[in-house]
Design a protein around this motif. Sequence first.
Motif, PDB file in Angstrom:
ATOM      1  N   ALA A 133       0.835  -1.203   0.000  1.00 55.07           N
ATOM      2  CA  ALA A 133       0.000   0.000   0.000  1.00 55.07           C
ATOM      3  C   ALA A 133       0.867   1.248   0.000  1.00 55.07           C
ATOM      4  CB  ALA A 133      -0.920   0.010   1.223  1.00 55.07           C
ATOM      5  N   LEU A 134       0.419   2.263  -0.728  1.00 60.75           N
ATOM      6  CA  LEU A 134       1.192   3.500  -0.856  1.00 60.75           C
ATOM      7  C   LEU A 134       1.338   4.197   0.491  1.00 60.75           C
ATOM      8  CD1 LEU A 134       2.573   5.608  -2.666  1.00 60.75           C
ATOM      9  CD2 LEU A 134       0.318   6.652  -3.034  1.00 60.75           C
ATOM     10  N   LEU A 135       0.249   4.223   1.265  1.00 61.69           N
ATOM     11  CA  LEU A 135       0.303   4.935   2.546  1.00 61.69           C
ATOM     12  C   LEU A 135       1.277   4.282   3.513  1.00 61.69           C
ATOM     13  CD1 LEU A 135      -3.452   5.845   3.192  1.00 61.69           C
ATOM     14  CD2 LEU A 135      -1.604   7.339   2.428  1.00 61.69           C
ATOM     15  N   SER A 136       1.416   2.997   3.420  1.00 59.68           N
ATOM     16  CA  SER A 136       2.356   2.318   4.322  1.00 59.68           C
ATOM     17  C   SER A 136       3.796   2.733   4.040  1.00 59.68           C
ATOM     18  CB  SER A 136       2.198   0.801   4.192  1.00 59.68           C
ATOM     19  OG  SER A 136       2.603   0.371   2.908  1.00 59.68           O
ATOM     20  N   LYS A 137       4.067   3.163   2.819  1.00 64.91           N
ATOM     21  CA  LYS A 137       5.405   3.624   2.458  1.00 64.91           C
ATOM     22  C   LYS A 137       5.595   5.105   2.815  1.00 64.91           C
ATOM     23  CE  LYS A 137       5.634   0.369  -1.405  1.00 64.91           C
ATOM     24  NZ  LYS A 137       5.761   0.239  -2.880  1.00 64.91           N
ATOM     25  N   LEU A 138       4.500   5.853   2.769  1.00 65.03           N
ATOM     26  CA  LEU A 138       4.619   7.290   3.009  1.00 65.03           C
ATOM     27  C   LEU A 138       4.556   7.641   4.492  1.00 65.03           C
ATOM     28  CD1 LEU A 138       2.277   8.594   0.158  1.00 65.03           C
ATOM     29  CD2 LEU A 138       4.770   8.645   0.192  1.00 65.03           C
ATOM     30  N   ALA A 139       3.857   6.810   5.277  1.00 64.72           N
ATOM     31  CA  ALA A 139       3.671   7.138   6.689  1.00 64.72           C
ATOM     32  C   ALA A 139       4.987   7.287   7.445  1.00 64.72           C
ATOM     33  CB  ALA A 139       2.780   6.080   7.349  1.00 64.72           C
ATOM     34  N   PRO A 140       5.967   6.376   7.275  1.00 60.97           N
ATOM     35  CA  PRO A 140       7.238   6.546   8.012  1.00 60.97           C
ATOM     36  C   PRO A 140       7.931   7.856   7.678  1.00 60.97           C
ATOM     37  CG  PRO A 140       7.066   4.329   7.118  1.00 60.97           C
ATOM     38  CD  PRO A 140       5.944   5.109   6.508  1.00 60.97           C
ATOM     39  N   PHE A 141       7.839   8.281   6.446  1.00 53.20           N
ATOM     40  CA  PHE A 141       8.466   9.536   6.035  1.00 53.20           C
ATOM     41  C   PHE A 141       7.843  10.719   6.780  1.00 53.20           C
ATOM     42  CE2 PHE A 141       7.783  13.095   3.040  1.00 53.20           C
ATOM     43  CZ  PHE A 141       9.056  13.641   3.114  1.00 53.20           C
ATOM     44  N   ILE A 142       6.520  10.720   6.901  1.00 57.40           N
ATOM     45  CA  ILE A 142       5.832  11.811   7.590  1.00 57.40           C
ATOM     46  C   ILE A 142       6.188  11.811   9.074  1.00 57.40           C
ATOM     47  CG2 ILE A 142       3.534  12.641   8.284  1.00 57.40           C
ATOM     48  CD1 ILE A 142       2.524  11.608   5.550  1.00 57.40           C
ATOM     49  N   ILE A 143       6.228  10.611   9.669  1.00 55.29           N
ATOM     50  CA  ILE A 143       6.585  10.511  11.078  1.00 55.29           C
ATOM     51  C   ILE A 143       8.007  11.003  11.301  1.00 55.29           C
ATOM     52  CG2 ILE A 143       6.991   8.871  12.960  1.00 55.29           C
ATOM     53  CD1 ILE A 143       4.715   7.180  11.827  1.00 55.29           C
ATOM     54  N   GLU A 144       8.887  10.697  10.363  1.00 55.56           N
ATOM     55  CA  GLU A 144      10.286  11.103  10.494  1.00 55.56           C
ATOM     56  C   GLU A 144      10.407  12.631  10.507  1.00 55.56           C
ATOM     57  OE1 GLU A 144      14.235  10.155  11.101  1.00 55.56           O
ATOM     58  OE2 GLU A 144      12.495   8.824  10.987  1.00 55.56           O
ATOM     59  N   ILE A 145       9.633  13.306   9.662  1.00 53.58           N
ATOM     60  CA  ILE A 145       9.663  14.777   9.643  1.00 53.58           C
ATOM     61  C   ILE A 145       9.169  15.330  10.969  1.00 53.58           C
ATOM     62  CG2 ILE A 145       8.649  16.834   8.571  1.00 53.58           C
ATOM     63  CD1 ILE A 145       8.702  15.378   5.913  1.00 53.58           C
ATOM     64  N   CYS A 146       8.117  14.708  11.493  1.00 55.12           N
ATOM     65  CA  CYS A 146       7.568  15.175  12.772  1.00 55.12           C
ATOM     66  C   CYS A 146       8.559  14.948  13.913  1.00 55.12           C
ATOM     67  CB  CYS A 146       6.253  14.454  13.082  1.00 55.12           C
ATOM     68  SG  CYS A 146       4.899  14.873  11.963  1.00 55.12           S
ATOM     69  N   LYS A 147       9.326  13.860  13.837  1.00 55.30           N
ATOM     70  CA  LYS A 147      10.247  13.543  14.910  1.00 55.30           C
ATOM     71  C   LYS A 147      11.487  14.417  14.917  1.00 55.30           C
ATOM     72  CE  LYS A 147       9.091   8.675  15.704  1.00 55.30           C
ATOM     73  NZ  LYS A 147       9.576   7.264  15.603  1.00 55.30           N
ATOM     74  N   ARG A 148      11.770  15.078  13.793  1.00 54.83           N
ATOM     75  CA  ARG A 148      13.022  15.824  13.690  1.00 54.83           C
ATOM     76  C   ARG A 148      12.752  17.288  13.333  1.00 54.83           C
ATOM     77  NH1 ARG A 148      16.436  11.762   9.927  1.00 54.83           N
ATOM     78  NH2 ARG A 148      18.110  13.254  10.344  1.00 54.83           N
ATOM     79  N   PRO A 149      12.065  18.010  14.242  1.00 54.76           N
ATOM     80  CA  PRO A 149      11.765  19.420  13.940  1.00 54.76           C
ATOM     81  C   PRO A 149      13.004  20.292  13.916  1.00 54.76           C
ATOM     82  CG  PRO A 149      11.160  18.889  16.200  1.00 54.76           C
ATOM     83  CD  PRO A 149      11.540  17.590  15.551  1.00 54.76           C
ATOM     84  N   GLY A 150      14.088  19.832  14.563  1.00 52.11           N
ATOM     85  CA  GLY A 150      15.303  20.626  14.522  1.00 52.11           C
ATOM     86  C   GLY A 150      15.910  20.656  13.137  1.00 52.11           C
ATOM     87  N   GLU A 151      15.870  19.526  12.459  1.00 49.99           N
ATOM     88  CA  GLU A 151      16.428  19.457  11.112  1.00 49.99           C
ATOM     89  C   GLU A 151      15.446  19.983  10.076  1.00 49.99           C
ATOM     90  OE1 GLU A 151      18.021  15.661  10.214  1.00 49.99           O
ATOM     91  OE2 GLU A 151      18.824  15.343  12.232  1.00 49.99           O
ATOM     92  N   PHE A 152      14.151  19.678  10.282  1.00 44.15           N
ATOM     93  CA  PHE A 152      13.121  20.183   9.371  1.00 44.15           C
ATOM     94  C   PHE A 152      12.424  21.365  10.069  1.00 44.15           C
ATOM     95  CE2 PHE A 152      13.631  15.667   8.493  1.00 44.15           C
ATOM     96  CZ  PHE A 152      13.882  15.691   7.134  1.00 44.15           C
ATOM     97  N   GLY A 153      13.123  22.471  10.073  1.00 44.78           N
ATOM     98  CA  GLY A 153      12.657  23.588  10.892  1.00 44.78           C
ATOM     99  C   GLY A 153      11.625  24.478  10.236  1.00 44.78           C
ATOM    100  N   ASP A 154      11.325  24.250   8.960  1.00 45.14           N
ATOM    101  CA  ASP A 154      10.356  25.134   8.292  1.00 45.14           C
ATOM    102  C   ASP A 154       8.979  24.989   8.944  1.00 45.14           C
ATOM    103  OD1 ASP A 154       9.816  26.843   5.731  1.00 45.14           O
ATOM    104  OD2 ASP A 154       8.176  25.385   5.863  1.00 45.14           O
TER     105      ASP A 154
END
Length: 1380
Positions: free
Chosen positions: A1029-1050
């Motif tokens: 499933a497409l969402l199963s591949k995209l979900a980890p990416f979204i979680i990763e952005i949420c977990k790293r607000p210091g690196e993804f500061g926008d």
Amino acid sequence: MEESHDFQFVLPLNASDLINSSGDQYYVKEIFGAQEIPAKLQECKRKVHLGDPFYIFEHFDLYYSIIEARGSDGASAQNLMRSFDLLYLTVEKLFQDLQPLLTASEPMSNQQRNSYLNLTKMTLFLQVSTVKKINNSVQQAMRDQQLNVQKKRAKPSEGLEQFPNWEVKRGKFLVQLFNVLQCPLEKLWSPPVAEEDFINLLCDPCYRTIELLPLRMDNKHVFDTIFQILGTSIKRFNQAMTFPVRILQILRGTEHAAHSVAAGILLLHEEYGISSVFSILIKSIVDALRMDSSDSSVSKHFSNFLAEFSNIAPSLIVPHLEKLAEDLLDCQSHTLRNCVLQIIGDTVVSELTSEDLSEELKEVRNEFLEHLMAHILDISAHVRSKVLSIWHHLKTQHAIPLNFLTRVLEEAIGRLEDKSSLVRRAAMHLIKSALESNPYSSKLSIDELRAKHEHEVQAMEKLNEVLEEERKQEEKLNDEFSSLAPELLPFIEENLTEFPDMQFDKEESDETLMERIIPLMREKNYKDVIVLVRKVDFLAGNQNMSSLLKHEEHCVYVLALLKTYHLLAAGFKQSSEEMLQQIKTVQFLKDSIDFAVLMTSAFPKLHEMLMSKTNTDVFEAVDLFTTGYMFGIHGTESGMQRMLQLVWSSDKEKRDAVSDAYKRVLFSTDQTGRAHAIKVVQNLSKFLSEIEYGHYTALESLMTEWVLGGDIDAAVIQVLFERFTLKLEGTTSNESRLSLQLLIMASQSKSSIVSANTAIIEDIAVGERVRRDPRIFTSCLQLLVNSIDANNTAKYYKRQNSDAEFVGKITRLFLDFFFHRSLYDFDALAMSVFEYFYRMCQAPDVIAQQLVTALLKQFNESWLVKEAAAIVPSPDKADTETVPDSQPLEIPHSQTLTPTQTQADSQSQMQGTLIPVYLVSRLIFCIGYMTIKEMIFLDMDIYNNMKYRDELTALEERKNRNQQAGSSHNAARLTLNMSAMEVRKRLSGVAAEPQQEPDDDLVGATAEDNIAEEIHGICEDMLLYNPDALLSKLAPFIIEICKRPGEFGDPTLQQAATLALARLMTVSSRFCESNMSFLMNILNLTKNIRIKCNTVVGLSDLTFRFPNIIEPWTGHFYAQLHESNTELRLTAVKMLSHLILNEMIRVKGQIADMALCIVDGNEEIRNITKQFFKEIANKSNILYNVLPDIISRLGDINLNLDEDKYRIIMSYILGLIQKDRQIETLVEKLCLRFPVTRVERQWRDIAYCLGLLTYNERAVKKLMDNMQHYRDKVQVDEVYQSFKLIISNTNKLAKPELKAVVTEFENRLNECLQVNPDTAAQGDQESTPEGQGNRTRAAPRTKKGGRKPAANRNNTVRGRGRRARRDSTSEESFSSSSSD
């Protein structure tokens, strides 16, 4: 036959006096029994027919016996009526004989006069006494009849039937009495002065009739006769002193007499010229009221009379009005004050509104108006409202002078904040009337008026300069004429000498002569000029006046005329009149501005009234805002928008009032047909452009109502489409877009608007216009979605093929828009596209996934990897300037995305895979929104479609078996428009109940359960956990952005990722539970307010989806209410209100945090919170059950809540508790809080809450039963005053039983203040340091009152709490509140 009698008949004070003999006075010798009376009456009848009235001397005792008879049976009534008939004939005969004797030139002999005097007195005494007796009997019969009706007795009273036609006979009697008084009766006495007792005897039935009989249209002639009798008595028989006394007595005790007496006094004035008695009566009324104006009934009766008389004869009351005002406007009775003020108002309207009033009358009018002004601030709300109503009436009658209008409006605007709703309503009526009939303009826009005023002031200044030039020119011309005068005088003298009396024909007009004179003046042809000037003077009619002048005077007169034409010949023009007109114009505009500013100041005070609990406040405020908006008053726009909040009111009357108000503003035009439709569209577009975003949904609701009601008809829809498609000439792009928005609103309730024009909308949606303005693309898709009939389910409309040309076009357009950096509101555009796919297309999940996949491919083929992408900042390109999107490798970025198989790979690929952060944010938003639409598509559309298919299959099977659809068919239909989630919840409850045997319902339920479980399994296991499933591949990416607000500061990227995470969590309970703590960390730790708000909204959605998972985390909802950011608090209040009212969150003690929002600094938060508590107050006992928690938490001294704020909160919340049973229990619970509190502030708070409640007898007894808990707290003055307030409020309008209980409570309360000195001294010695702070104000403990008894009291409280749990589920708060 006249006979000689040697007695005198003296009119007795009491009829019983006639039994006693005294000298030569007549006395009754025999009283006849009831058995003898009929025969005696027969004998009297015979003598009456013989025509001899002197039979009365022999039969007086008979009539007397009938009058004095004690019985009230039918025989007595019959005897009375027969007596009346005989006496009527006797009086008629008597005065037929007496009339010629009294009018004869020769006087009667003394013997004859005495005989007729005795006969007249005896006969009329008997007749008047008989009438009096019959009146009393009739009144008693009427009272008996009314009593029977009240007691519903079966047998009606027969009393009235015993006196047939009495009303008619009484009228004839009064006419006969009037005729008697027309005779010169005074000649029966010597000297010729009638006895006062005799006249009083004749007038007495008149006064008694006024008392007994109310004035009606059918008996007006009776009262006319009565006052004609009284008028004759006043004019001829000195009744002027008795009349006011008797009338005053009647008015004091008889309510209905006001109308008849007022009409009668007017008759006395008009027919008899008697006005002095009215002056005496007015003086007597004033004196009586000054002595005692507290008697409400007397005040009311006198007020009715004065009001009625001023209504029918205002001119007669004007001379007395000033005295009434001086003496009665300060009296105690508000009824009297109202009466006098009403008379003043009516008098001003009827007598003092003429344009040609004298200065004296103007002063009188102004004095009256000053009285009205003064009482706008009267102590009584009844008087204040009455005065404002009077001013309203004066305004409608155009009776308010302009110099009073501004003052009155200022006072009325001040009364908008009055504590009485009656006063506020009257003030709004007056302001509305002043606005509608204002003397200035139909539009009162301050900006426009000020612009006009400035323009006219400039014109006046220029005109002033012109006047200055004219004055200089006039001086110059006067000097010239002064030098010219000696030259003109010889010509004038010569002409006047030669022709002293010139005669002219009247063929030429003044204008023609003027045209001839001016050129001759310029040519200095003075001889001809003088002739023409004299001709003008002759034609003006001044010949006679000029002929009277002497020769020298005539010369000067002609010279003055020539001077005028000299000025005209020189082109001189005077502008003084124009200047006067200009000054008036400027002053008028200044007054208009002052009026508009004053009106503008009223409307901010009306905002609170729109949310008032009192319906009249709301209705009048809506009406006034509407009127002000139509007049263009500044500040009404915000009120018109705020009115939209009332669309969601639970009160239908309020909703209807708002709808009618907007219809009045938007749909009222003075045109018809197409012109009307165009004007309506213009109004709607203008209003839509002004409203705030938060009110958009409310306007949608109103548009739905107007479409269904026919206010928005086919003609309006046609004009909207013409403006939308730019076919209507002169339409701007903004107007086209507004028309499109209106079409979206209208089509929500009428899908045929879209379905009939689908081709046109689709052409525009993919045409060239949308590339210039993508908002049109967004709105067109929203409009197309509305082609689905809201009343039908998924089975009733046809979806687009996934490969349809239009679907392909909007997909390509979306891809083009996606990569456009400066696109306005991408989120709305993306939402409309996915909404169209999932609502209008077949296989929308395939289309959406293909779209997301296409976006990913355009980013970078190797961007997504198995686990997560390493994201490395690129410092060297962080601040690169903007370059075209066609060069992706050089697009500026703030974040870089690179695959991380190895460090070397990442270093080598870093520069080649930089992705702009706005594109990543958009992609993540699309993923999140696609997720939520996918879940809804499965939960609603797929579920209902599968149900529909099962239903068709079942129907087909039944047809094959020749069976009709049964109950299972109906059950399936019931759930056809439900979601799978709702069905699972419903069926889980059904499954818990045992079934006796399988039936069709159970089979249908099992089928539903299977389908719902299948869809639930897809959401739980496939969408996010299937490796393919497409969402199963995209979900980890979204979680990763949420977990790293210091690196993804926008901030935008973080907002999109958090929102997408919350949406992913709505799909699967397993995914939700595993990421719940992570989402809570984001909410608590982030500083980004938008992320916090989005998270709160997401949590609200999750609560509806998975309430059991979210329930442990609800404390985080309430925590947001204490944040400093207003937007976050507002979001939290809205979400919590929505969840609690939909019963998704259990109401607990944390609701006290919501109560604090009642005193929030933001007005919108305050209003939403108040509406929330108002709604839950209507839901069973929810508010009552949590009240103890609210009181306990808000009373916590550690909260440091300001006392004034505490009182505002509790005043509002306790005002929502109305049930007597709840109040009684609440009283006991509040009393039980006293022992567990230790701080004086808490005692004051509890006492204040007790003072807010409404008490009945049982509630007061609860106070007394629990007095031991607050006996010592009464020593605190504020606590004592709260209890005194309870006593005073409860005593108002209380029944005697309740007053008795309140008195007992007051006595016991006062006993609490009596402290034994010895005990007090002993208590001071034993008091602990803890209690020393309040020792001087609180009752000290005795020696026995140590800690152990205090513990016992707490135990008592807990015992009571356990027993009280049957009434409340929240009693625990009181037992736990000892920590306070």
